[in-house]
Design a protein around this motif. Sequence first.
Motif, short mmCIF file in Angstrom:
data_model
loop_
_atom_site.label_atom_id
_atom_site.label_comp_id
_atom_site.label_asym_id
_atom_site.label_seq_id
_atom_site.Cartn_x
_atom_site.Cartn_y
_atom_site.Cartn_z
N GLY A 250 0.79 -1.24 0.00
CA GLY A 250 0.00 0.00 0.00
C GLY A 250 0.81 1.27 0.00
O GLY A 250 0.31 2.32 -0.42
N THR A 251 2.06 1.22 0.44
CA THR A 251 2.87 2.43 0.54
C THR A 251 4.10 2.38 -0.37
O THR A 251 4.32 3.29 -1.18
CB THR A 251 3.33 2.65 2.00
OG1 THR A 251 2.17 2.71 2.85
CG2 THR A 251 4.12 3.95 2.12
N LEU B 147 5.08 0.11 -2.84
CA LEU B 147 4.89 -0.16 -4.26
C LEU B 147 4.34 1.04 -5.03
O LEU B 147 4.86 1.38 -6.10
CB LEU B 147 3.98 -1.37 -4.45
CG LEU B 147 4.67 -2.75 -4.45
CD1 LEU B 147 3.66 -3.83 -4.77
CD2 LEU B 147 5.82 -2.77 -5.44
N PRO B 148 3.26 1.72 -4.54
CA PRO B 148 2.81 2.92 -5.28
C PRO B 148 3.90 3.99 -5.39
O PRO B 148 4.05 4.62 -6.45
CB PRO B 148 1.63 3.42 -4.43
CG PRO B 148 1.12 2.20 -3.75
CD PRO B 148 2.35 1.39 -3.44
N TRP B 149 4.65 4.20 -4.32
CA TRP B 149 5.75 5.18 -4.39
C TRP B 149 6.80 4.75 -5.40
O TRP B 149 7.28 5.57 -6.19
CB TRP B 149 6.36 5.32 -3.00
CG TRP B 149 7.55 6.23 -2.96
CD1 TRP B 149 7.55 7.58 -2.84
CD2 TRP B 149 8.92 5.82 -3.07
NE1 TRP B 149 8.84 8.06 -2.86
CE2 TRP B 149 9.71 7.00 -3.00
CE3 TRP B 149 9.56 4.60 -3.22
CZ2 TRP B 149 11.09 6.98 -3.08
CZ3 TRP B 149 10.94 4.57 -3.29
CH2 TRP B 149 11.70 5.74 -3.22
N GLU C 143 6.46 2.66 -8.01
CA GLU C 143 5.93 2.70 -9.38
C GLU C 143 5.82 4.13 -9.88
O GLU C 143 6.04 4.41 -11.06
CB GLU C 143 4.57 2.01 -9.42
CG GLU C 143 4.65 0.50 -9.21
CD GLU C 143 3.27 -0.14 -9.15
OE1 GLU C 143 2.28 0.63 -9.03
OE2 GLU C 143 3.18 -1.37 -9.18
N LYS C 144 5.49 5.06 -8.98
CA LYS C 144 5.38 6.46 -9.39
C LYS C 144 6.73 7.03 -9.75
O LYS C 144 6.86 7.83 -10.70
CB LYS C 144 4.73 7.26 -8.26
CG LYS C 144 4.53 8.73 -8.59
CD LYS C 144 3.87 9.45 -7.43
CE LYS C 144 3.68 10.93 -7.75
NZ LYS C 144 3.03 11.67 -6.62
N GLU D 298 5.49 -1.27 -13.45
CA GLU D 298 4.23 -1.80 -12.93
C GLU D 298 4.49 -3.13 -12.24
O GLU D 298 4.49 -4.19 -12.87
CB GLU D 298 3.20 -1.96 -14.06
CG GLU D 298 2.76 -0.67 -14.71
CD GLU D 298 1.91 0.18 -13.76
OE1 GLU D 298 1.32 -0.40 -12.82
OE2 GLU D 298 1.87 1.41 -13.94
N HIS E 170 2.78 -4.01 -9.27
CA HIS E 170 1.62 -4.45 -8.50
C HIS E 170 0.89 -5.60 -9.19
O HIS E 170 0.41 -6.53 -8.53
CB HIS E 170 0.66 -3.27 -8.29
CG HIS E 170 -0.34 -3.50 -7.20
ND1 HIS E 170 -1.49 -4.22 -7.40
CD2 HIS E 170 -0.32 -3.14 -5.89
CE1 HIS E 170 -2.18 -4.27 -6.28
NE2 HIS E 170 -1.49 -3.62 -5.34
#
Length: 408
Positions: A112-113, A115-117, A119-120, A125, A127
Amino acid sequence: MTMSRDEDLATIAGFFRRLQWCALGAGMIWVIWLLAPVLAPFAFAALLGWMGDPMVDRLEKRGLGRNTAVILVFSAIIALIVIAILLIVPILEQQISTLTESIPGYREWFLGTFLPWFEKRTGFELHSWLDTEHLLALLREHWQSAGGFASVALGYVSRSSFALIGWLVNIVLLPVLTFFFLRDWDLIVGRVGSLVPRDHYATVHRLALESDAVLGGFLRGQLMVMLILGVIYGIGLWLVGLDLGILIGLIGGILTFVPYLGPASIVVLGGLAALVQFGDWPHLAGVAVVFGIGQIIESYVLTPKLVGDRIGLHPMAVIFAVMAGGTLFGFLGMLLALPVAAVANVLLRYAQERYRRSGLYAGETPVILLDAEGFVGVPDADASEGEDAGDGVRSVGPERADGGDDAG
């Protein structure tokens, strides 16, 4: 003609003697490789006996008998091990239980924290690759390979029961072997020394004393450094508020024997635990403060006082020795990697010393050497063999370098 023939025969005989010693050494290494699982408790007991022998000798000098001194030192070693187990095992059990309970939180933070950071910032990708349905699809696609892996894992589990029995036997044997090594250490050393050829006894005795000094300064000191740093890191991270601080501190202390690996584990594991548990900068700063305090104490107090720099091993050499020992001889190799590397370093220094005194290094013809100040150095033929490479050099001023005469 006869003299030349005798010299040739002596050279050939010397070559075959060296060849025999090399074959004997290779054979011994091969036997050790075969018996590595059996030799592990003997090697560990020998290390304990070697570490406890100085205390036994001191007690003997105070009037105690050898057997009485051995019993006292052996009892002290056993008491320390038992106290360490009674203190550490409950703490480890509580920390491992906390780690097990924290795994869902780490997984949630990762998905939740982090991986999004990630990938951004990178555009990858990841996830979708970690999605449960995608993993099940991969498993169905490669089910034959997974079945082969499962069979290998099952075989390993079946063999692990025998390994567990072997570990239990080794644990039972360890105190018995340690007692006998403590009691008979001086006798073993004396018998080994009596087998050394008399022509080489002085050299072997000198190298043995140097190796003992290096090993004593490193192993006895390094164990104390590991223990003290483990306590410092564990208490420091616990005061910062990390639930797994004691476990991380113990891991960092144990890994201190590999340069940079122990401190790196504190930074990585402590920082990760702080991010997952708190997710703010103050606790990350707390981890950094604990790391800095530990490094200052290790660099300016513990290592100079307890270890010193007598071992002279480069950090890469330490890492290579541990990895090579584990690959070649398993647990026995990892146990003996640093002692063997320290002794090998002593032997290499001796070989370098002999090489610098040899005719191969110095050469037979004078060579003109220029130093940094512009003087000409000519090797002195009368220089003794015991001088270093730079000794025995005649310096001639620049105005005399061409061999000219001032009076011209």
